[in-house]
Enzyme design. Structure first.
Site, short mmCIF file in Angstrom:
data_model
loop_
_atom_site.label_atom_id
_atom_site.label_comp_id
_atom_site.label_asym_id
_atom_site.label_seq_id
_atom_site.Cartn_x
_atom_site.Cartn_y
_atom_site.Cartn_z
NE ARG A 63 2.11 -6.83 -0.28
CZ ARG A 63 2.68 -7.59 0.67
NH1 ARG A 63 3.98 -7.66 0.74
NH2 ARG A 63 1.96 -8.30 1.51
CB THR A 64 -3.16 -2.15 -0.63
OG1 THR A 64 -2.86 -3.24 -1.51
CG2 THR A 64 -4.16 -1.23 -1.30
CE LYS A 87 -18.39 1.69 20.76
NZ LYS A 87 -18.48 3.13 21.05
NE ARG A 127 -7.27 -4.71 0.67
CZ ARG A 127 -6.05 -5.20 0.47
NH1 ARG A 127 -5.46 -5.90 1.42
NH2 ARG A 127 -5.41 -4.98 -0.65
CG HIS A 141 -6.25 -5.11 -5.46
ND1 HIS A 141 -6.09 -3.75 -5.22
CD2 HIS A 141 -5.40 -5.74 -4.60
CE1 HIS A 141 -5.20 -3.59 -4.26
NE2 HIS A 141 -4.78 -4.78 -3.86
N1 ASP Z 1 -2.59 -8.37 -1.62
C1 ASP Z 1 -3.43 -8.92 -2.65
C2 ASP Z 1 -4.89 -8.69 -2.35
O1 ASP Z 1 -5.23 -8.04 -1.38
C3 ASP Z 1 -3.14 -10.36 -2.93
C4 ASP Z 1 -3.31 -11.30 -1.78
O2 ASP Z 1 -3.74 -10.93 -0.69
O3 ASP Z 1 -2.99 -12.48 -1.97
O4 ASP Z 1 -5.72 -9.13 -3.10
#
Ligand code: ASP
Length: 296
Positions: free
Chosen positions: A53-54, A81, A103, A131
């Site tokens: 999703r993100t 590497k 991320r 987040h």
């Molecule tokens: N997608 C959300 C996160 O990256 C929640 C999860 O992974 O459970 O934090």
């Protein structure tokens, strides 16, 4: 300006982001939804953890605004590497991107990257820390459904201890007037919330119930739960949902583990499940964030 934590946003910026995202959410439903506001800009994505999703909504957000989203495939990059996070950041910075979305599995890693970059950095999730765009899209989803967050009770249940989603929401939703209850099984609550753990008490009378996945990738050892055991003891079943207010809505940031923290029939409840609306709003919120940060 970077977006690392909800704390870094003023009340005014939160209002601007939610209003802009609300507008984008509407235009995203129209056929002629593109914009060239960020034409010629490049948004880089650096994801050291998996994402559906993100990652996709940030990419869609950039392209809907006319910017070019580019993703570094970390598993095929010089990270393998032995290049450090810092050197990877300096390398990307030398290419002069207009924004960097990061991320990472470590708390604070996105802040470390931000300190090395000349462009805005957006936190797409750092370890168990924060987040922020997820909390913004959750707030927008609640605001669209209820008109306002003022006076709402939101129960956030599940693996709170390892949830950056819970942490960002626990900061943002009260600033918009909502009351947040955190609940989870023993061992999956943060130390400071240890006494507020009962899930049924948290759900009782709530206007919204947000369920969270067990972050098995962050657990030292397996929970040792038998199939179905977690759901019957701590998950959101149709029976438990009845404890909530009659109009209560169901939320989940995804990915869901159906039959673990949420029963399948609850996840799919027509009218009451806002889970896909959250996904839809993810694109709009990330458009608003990219627009605000890049244009600042
Ligand atoms: N997608 C959300 C996160 O990256 C929640 C999860 O992974 O459970 O934090």
């Amino acid at each position: 300006m970077h977006l690392i934590s909800i704390d870094s946003l003023s009340d005014e910026q939160i209002a601007i982001l939610l209003d802009a995202a609300d507008l984008f959410a509407r235009t995203n439903r129209e056929r002629a939804r593109g914009s060239d506001k960020l034409a010629g800009r490049t948004v880089l994505h650096l994801f050291y953890e998996n994402s559906t999703r993100t990652a996709m909504s940030f990419a869609m957000a950039a392209s809907r605004l006319g910017a070019t989203p580019l993703t570094l495939p970390v598993e095929r990059s010089s990270v393998q590497k032995g290049e450090t996070l810092e050197d990877t950041a300096r390398t990307l910075n030398a290419m002069r991107p207009d924004a960097l979305v990061v991320r990472h599995r470590e708390n604070g890693a996105v802040q470390r990257v931000a300190e090395l970059m000349d462009c805005p950095v957006l936190n797409a999730g750092d370890g168990t820390n924060e987040h922020p765009t997820q909390a913004l899209l959750d707030a927008l989803t609640l605001r669209q459904h209820f008109g306002s967050l003022e006076g709402l009770t939101v129960a956030i249940c599940g693996d709170i201890r390892h949830s950056r989603v819970a942490r960002s929401n626990a900061k943002l939703l009260p600033r918009l007037g909502a009351h947040v209850r955190l609940a989870g099984p023993p061992g999956l609550l943060p130390d400071e919330a240890a006494e507020s753990g009962d899930i049924e008490e948290a759900i009782a009378g709530a206007d919204a119930v947000m369920m969270l996945r067990i972050q098995r990738e962050r657990l030292d050892q397996d929970l040792g739960d038998a199939p179905g055991e977690f759901l019957s003891r701590y998950g959101l079943t149709a029976e438990r949902l009845q404890l909530a207010a009659p109009h209560a809505v169901v939320m989940h940031p995804g990915p869901m583990n159906r039959g673990v923290e949420i029963a399948s029939e609850v996840a799919d409840l027509a009218e009451r499940s806002l889970i896909l609306r959250q996904v839809e709003n993810g694109v709009a919120v990330r458009m608003a964030c990219l627009d605000l940060l890049i244009e600042a």
